[in-house]
Design a protein around this motif. Structure first.
Motif, PDB file in Angstrom:
ATOM      1  N   THR A  34      41.300  49.327  35.389  1.00 20.94           N
ATOM      2  CA  THR A  34      40.340  48.249  35.608  1.00 20.94           C
ATOM      3  C   THR A  34      39.279  48.719  36.597  1.00 20.94           C
ATOM      4  O   THR A  34      39.602  49.277  37.649  1.00 20.94           O
ATOM      5  CB  THR A  34      41.039  46.999  36.175  1.00 20.94           C
ATOM      6  OG1 THR A  34      42.058  46.583  35.259  1.00 20.94           O
ATOM      7  CG2 THR A  34      40.052  45.865  36.381  1.00 20.94           C
ATOM      8  N   THR A  35      38.002  48.495  36.257  1.00 22.64           N
ATOM      9  CA  THR A  35      36.942  48.980  37.135  1.00 22.64           C
ATOM     10  C   THR A  35      35.678  48.141  37.001  1.00 22.64           C
ATOM     11  O   THR A  35      35.406  47.568  35.936  1.00 22.64           O
ATOM     12  CB  THR A  35      36.597  50.454  36.822  1.00 22.64           C
ATOM     13  OG1 THR A  35      35.649  50.930  37.782  1.00 22.64           O
ATOM     14  CG2 THR A  35      36.007  50.602  35.433  1.00 22.64           C
ATOM     15  N   ASP A  36      34.928  48.078  38.083  1.00 21.06           N
ATOM     16  CA  ASP A  36      33.567  47.552  38.057  1.00 21.06           C
ATOM     17  C   ASP A  36      32.616  48.597  38.639  1.00 21.06           C
ATOM     18  O   ASP A  36      31.511  48.260  39.090  1.00 21.06           O
ATOM     19  CB  ASP A  36      33.467  46.244  38.850  1.00 21.06           C
ATOM     20  CG  ASP A  36      33.832  45.039  37.991  1.00 21.06           C
ATOM     21  OD1 ASP A  36      33.519  45.063  36.783  1.00 21.06           O
ATOM     22  OD2 ASP A  36      34.448  44.097  38.512  1.00 21.06           O
ATOM     23  N   THR A  52      36.731  45.877  32.168  1.00 19.54           N
ATOM     24  CA  THR A  52      35.621  45.629  33.092  1.00 19.54           C
ATOM     25  C   THR A  52      35.126  44.199  32.930  1.00 19.54           C
ATOM     26  O   THR A  52      35.143  43.637  31.825  1.00 19.54           O
ATOM     27  CB  THR A  52      34.459  46.616  32.855  1.00 19.54           C
ATOM     28  OG1 THR A  52      33.472  46.416  33.872  1.00 19.54           O
ATOM     29  CG2 THR A  52      33.823  46.419  31.487  1.00 19.54           C
TER      30      THR A  52
END
Length: 315
Positions: A34-36, A52
Motif C-alpha cells: 500500500t502506498t501514496d 493506492t
C-alpha cells in the motif's frame, strides 16, 4: 495466485478498469503493498499488488509518473480507490494502459487493510499447498532411493510427475537414463555442449531445460526436461536428489577404474599372459579380441577418469 483470481473473489468486489494488455491478468501475485508515494519503484521487489488512494495526485501528469514507477518496479497490478478524489482519475487508467499495468477499482466501503489481509492469506495458502506438493514429491523420490531405485528409476518417476519426457546425460552427452529414441545422439551432444559453455544453469536450449545433476562442478551429469517446468526451483532440487541415484553408477565406475588401473600395472610389469587374461576377465573385457589403449589429457576436470570414460563410451 494470479491477478485474474482477484476478480473471482466476491468479498473484494473488484472490477477491472484495464487488463494491462496481453497476459496482464495472468501475472503472479507475490505480495501486497500500500502506498501514496508518487514514485514507489524503490520499495517494490516485483510481483506486488499495489494499493493506492491517489494521495500523490496533484495534476494528471502525476499519473504518468506513478504508472511509470510501477512498471519500473515490476508491479503485478494496481488497485485504485476513489475515496479521496471521488473517482479513479481517467489519466491514471490511460497511463496504466500505456505501461501495461492492470488497474482494478475497489469500492469505497472495502478497507485496504481488509483487502490486504484477504489477499495475503490467499497467497500464503497457495504457497502452503505448493510447499506440500514439493515435500511430497521429494518424499517419494527419497523413498524410491531407499528402496534401491537407480538413476533410471528416478528419472522415470520425475517424467511421470511432470508429464513430460526427461533424460539424464553424462557431461559428454551420453544417455544415462530416459527414452533414448526421443532424443537423438546429435541433440544430446549439442545440449551437453551448451551446458558446458553456459555461464550458469538452469538454461534453456532447443526447447529443453538443462539442469546440473548435483553440484555442477562435480561433473555429475545433466538433467534434461522437455519444455519448461512450472517451478524451475523444484526441478533443480530434484536434480540434486538425482545425484544420489547416480551414486551407484559412480561406485561401479570406481570399481572398474581400480580393475583397469591394475591391468595397466600388469602390462607395465610385463606380467605373464595368464595373469593378464585373468585380469581382463575380471574387468569385463574380452580376452580373444584386440584392445585399443586410449590416452587423454584433461585440464581442470575434477573427475577426469569419468570424463574420459564418457568420451570413449559415447563414440
Amino acid at each position: 495466485m494470479r491477478v485474474r483470481d482477484l476478480l473471482d473473489m466476491p468479498e473484494l468486489r473488484l472490477t477491472a478498469l484495464d487488463d494491462g494488455g496481453a497476459a496482464g491478468l495472468d501475472r503472479e501475485l507475490r505480495w501486497v503493498y500500500t502506498t501514496d508515494l508518487l514514485e514507489p519503484a524503490d520499495f517494490l521487489a516485483g510481483g506486488e499488488l499495489v494499493l493506492t488512494s491517489e494521495g500523490w495526485y496533484r495534476t494528471p501528469a502525476d499519473c504518468e509518473t506513478f504508472a511509470a514507477s510501477l512498471a519500473q518496479g515490476a508491479a503485478a497490478a494496481l488497485v485504485a480507490g476513489d475515496i479521496l478524489l471521488g473517482e479513479v482519475p481517467p489519466a491514471l487508467v490511460d497511463a496504466c494502459r500505456r505501461h501495461g499495468i492492470p488497474i482494478l477499482a475497489v469500492p469505497a466501503d472495502i478497507s485496504y487493510s481488509a483487502l490486504s489481509r484477504t489477499v495475503i492469506d490467499r497467497i500464503n495458502r497457495e504457497r502452503g499447498r505448493v510447499l506440500a506438493d514439493v515435500l511430497g514429491h521429494h518424499r517419494r523420490l527419497v523413498t524410491a532411493l531407499v528402496d534401491g531405485a537407480d538413476l533410471g528409476g528416478l528419472v522415470a518417476m520425475l517424467s511421470t510427475e511432470l508429464g513430460t519426457p526427461c533424460w539424464a546425460l553424462s557431461t559428454a552427452g551420453r544417455l544415462l537414463a530416459g527414452p533414448g529414441e526421443e532424443l537423438s545422439a546429435a541433440v544430446r551432444g549439442r545440449l551437453a555442449a551448451h551446458a558446458l559453455r553456459a555461464e550458469r544453469l538452469p538454461a534453456t536450449e532447443e526447447g529443453h531445460t538443462l539442469l546440473p545433476i548435483g553440484r555442477r562442478s562435480a561433473g555429475g551429469g545433466l538433467l534434461v526436461i522437455r519444455g519448461t517446468p512450472d517451478d524451475t526451483g523444484t526441478a533443480a532440487q530434484t536434480a540434486e536428489l538425482l545425484a544420489l541415484g547416480g551414486a551407484r553408477r559412480d561406485e561401479r565406475r570406481r570399481t572398474e577404474q581400480r580393475f583397469h588401473a591394475q591391468l595397466v600395472e600388469l602390462l607395465d610389469q610385463q606380467a605373464p599372459p595368464t595373469a593378464v587374461s585373468a585380469r581382463l576377465r575380471t574387468a569385463g573385457l574380452a580376452t580373444d579380441r584386440p584392445l585399443v589403449a586410449v590416452t587423454a589429457l584433461t585440464r581442470g576436470a575434477l573427475r577426469s577418469w569419468d570424463l574420459a570414460a564418457d568420451l570413449v563410451e559415447s563414440t
